[in-house]
Design a protein around this motif. Sequence first.
Motif, PDB file in Angstrom:
ATOM      1  N   ASP A 170      -9.918  -8.274 112.048  1.00 54.95           N
ATOM      2  CA  ASP A 170      -9.281  -9.324 111.264  1.00 54.95           C
ATOM      3  C   ASP A 170      -9.676  -9.121 109.807  1.00 54.95           C
ATOM      4  O   ASP A 170     -10.840  -9.333 109.442  1.00 54.95           O
ATOM      5  N   PRO A 171      -8.753  -8.706 108.952  1.00 59.11           N
ATOM      6  CA  PRO A 171      -9.103  -8.421 107.559  1.00 59.11           C
ATOM      7  C   PRO A 171      -9.536  -9.650 106.767  1.00 59.11           C
ATOM      8  O   PRO A 171     -10.076  -9.518 105.667  1.00 59.11           O
ATOM      9  N   VAL A 195      -9.116   8.023 109.999  1.00 60.31           N
ATOM     10  CA  VAL A 195      -7.701   8.092 110.370  1.00 60.31           C
ATOM     11  C   VAL A 195      -7.024   6.785 109.971  1.00 60.31           C
ATOM     12  O   VAL A 195      -7.011   5.810 110.729  1.00 60.31           O
ATOM     13  N   PRO A 196      -6.474   6.710 108.762  1.00 58.24           N
ATOM     14  CA  PRO A 196      -5.785   5.496 108.324  1.00 58.24           C
ATOM     15  C   PRO A 196      -4.514   5.270 109.139  1.00 58.24           C
ATOM     16  O   PRO A 196      -3.856   6.228 109.558  1.00 58.24           O
ATOM     17  N   THR A 197      -4.178   4.019 109.339  1.00 58.66           N
ATOM     18  CA  THR A 197      -2.948   3.689 110.063  1.00 58.66           C
ATOM     19  C   THR A 197      -1.928   2.998 109.164  1.00 58.66           C
ATOM     20  O   THR A 197      -0.918   2.491 109.645  1.00 58.66           O
ATOM     21  N   LEU A 212      -3.980  -9.162 112.493  1.00 60.58           N
ATOM     22  CA  LEU A 212      -4.927  -8.143 112.918  1.00 60.58           C
ATOM     23  C   LEU A 212      -4.445  -6.752 112.517  1.00 60.58           C
ATOM     24  O   LEU A 212      -3.252  -6.472 112.540  1.00 60.58           O
ATOM     25  N   LYS A 213      -5.389  -5.894 112.173  1.00 60.97           N
ATOM     26  CA  LYS A 213      -5.094  -4.526 111.790  1.00 60.97           C
ATOM     27  C   LYS A 213      -5.882  -3.571 112.680  1.00 60.97           C
ATOM     28  O   LYS A 213      -6.849  -3.953 113.333  1.00 60.97           O
ATOM     29  N   THR A 214      -5.466  -2.309 112.687  1.00 61.37           N
ATOM     30  CA  THR A 214      -6.189  -1.297 113.460  1.00 61.37           C
ATOM     31  C   THR A 214      -6.534  -0.125 112.551  1.00 61.37           C
ATOM     32  O   THR A 214      -5.825   0.164 111.582  1.00 61.37           O
ATOM     33  N   ALA A 215      -7.631   0.528 112.882  1.00 60.35           N
ATOM     34  CA  ALA A 215      -8.059   1.719 112.164  1.00 60.35           C
ATOM     35  C   ALA A 215      -8.770   2.615 113.159  1.00 60.35           C
ATOM     36  O   ALA A 215      -9.313   2.142 114.168  1.00 60.35           O
ATOM     37  N   ILE A 216      -8.776   3.901 112.892  1.00 62.51           N
ATOM     38  CA  ILE A 216      -9.407   4.865 113.793  1.00 62.51           C
ATOM     39  C   ILE A 216     -10.501   5.610 113.041  1.00 62.51           C
ATOM     40  O   ILE A 216     -10.291   6.057 111.908  1.00 62.51           O
ATOM     41  N   PHE A 217     -11.664   5.736 113.709  1.00 62.78           N
ATOM     42  CA  PHE A 217     -12.807   6.419 113.118  1.00 62.78           C
ATOM     43  C   PHE A 217     -13.346   7.450 114.105  1.00 62.78           C
ATOM     44  O   PHE A 217     -13.550   7.136 115.283  1.00 62.78           O
TER      45      PHE A 217
END
Length: 226
Positions: free
Chosen positions: A104-105, A143-145, A45-50
């Motif tokens: 989930d990419p 906002v890339p993580t 799993l990955k996270t990203a901020i928008f």
Amino acid sequence: MRGRAALAAAALALGLAACQQPALAAESAVAAPKAKRVAREGKGLKTAIFAGGCFWGVEAVFSHVKGVRSAVSGYHGGTERQASYNLVSSGMTEHAEAVKVTYDPNVIRYDQLLRIFFSVVADPTQLNRQGPDTGTQYRSAIVPTSAEQNAVAKAYIAQLKAAKLWDRPIVTRIERAQGFYPAESYHQDFAAKNPRHAYIVRWDAPKVAALKRMYPRVYSASFRRD
């Protein structure tokens, strides 16, 4: 927040029907192209901020995307001590209303999330505002993580600028991740819990409808939160 409060007051005076008009042209959906730079993020799993204006609508859209495990409304930037609704609403804390998306990419890639963001979530030509809400706390920002997300975001914004889909310049910023603070509990899942709220009907429900219409393969009817 002033825009939301004013709209709600007007709806009470004029009736909910007055808030059911189609979104203004500035908030209309745009068919953004597929990204030429595809995200390669590996397993897990990955996270990203928008950040795209009021976090109610940003959260509502991403919560209906297949592969998104959670979408949490909150405040990006500034300090933890100042990360509260009342303080952020003043526009003096350097925070932006934002949503932290865990995904989930293998189901939905980061570049696909970017396409959804620019298509139906935010108008990238509006500076420090979205819809009826104004102030730096309503800026649109990616906002890339990770380094991969950062590279994909830069490439996609360059692609969009070259495509000239909008009449005005793109002002969405790529910001360095510097702290995300979950918003108060009453803001979480706000659209799902308050579907007849005047603001949701007028500004955010059309965004979810656009997601379903434009991207049916990734749209999920169920609102998801792990």
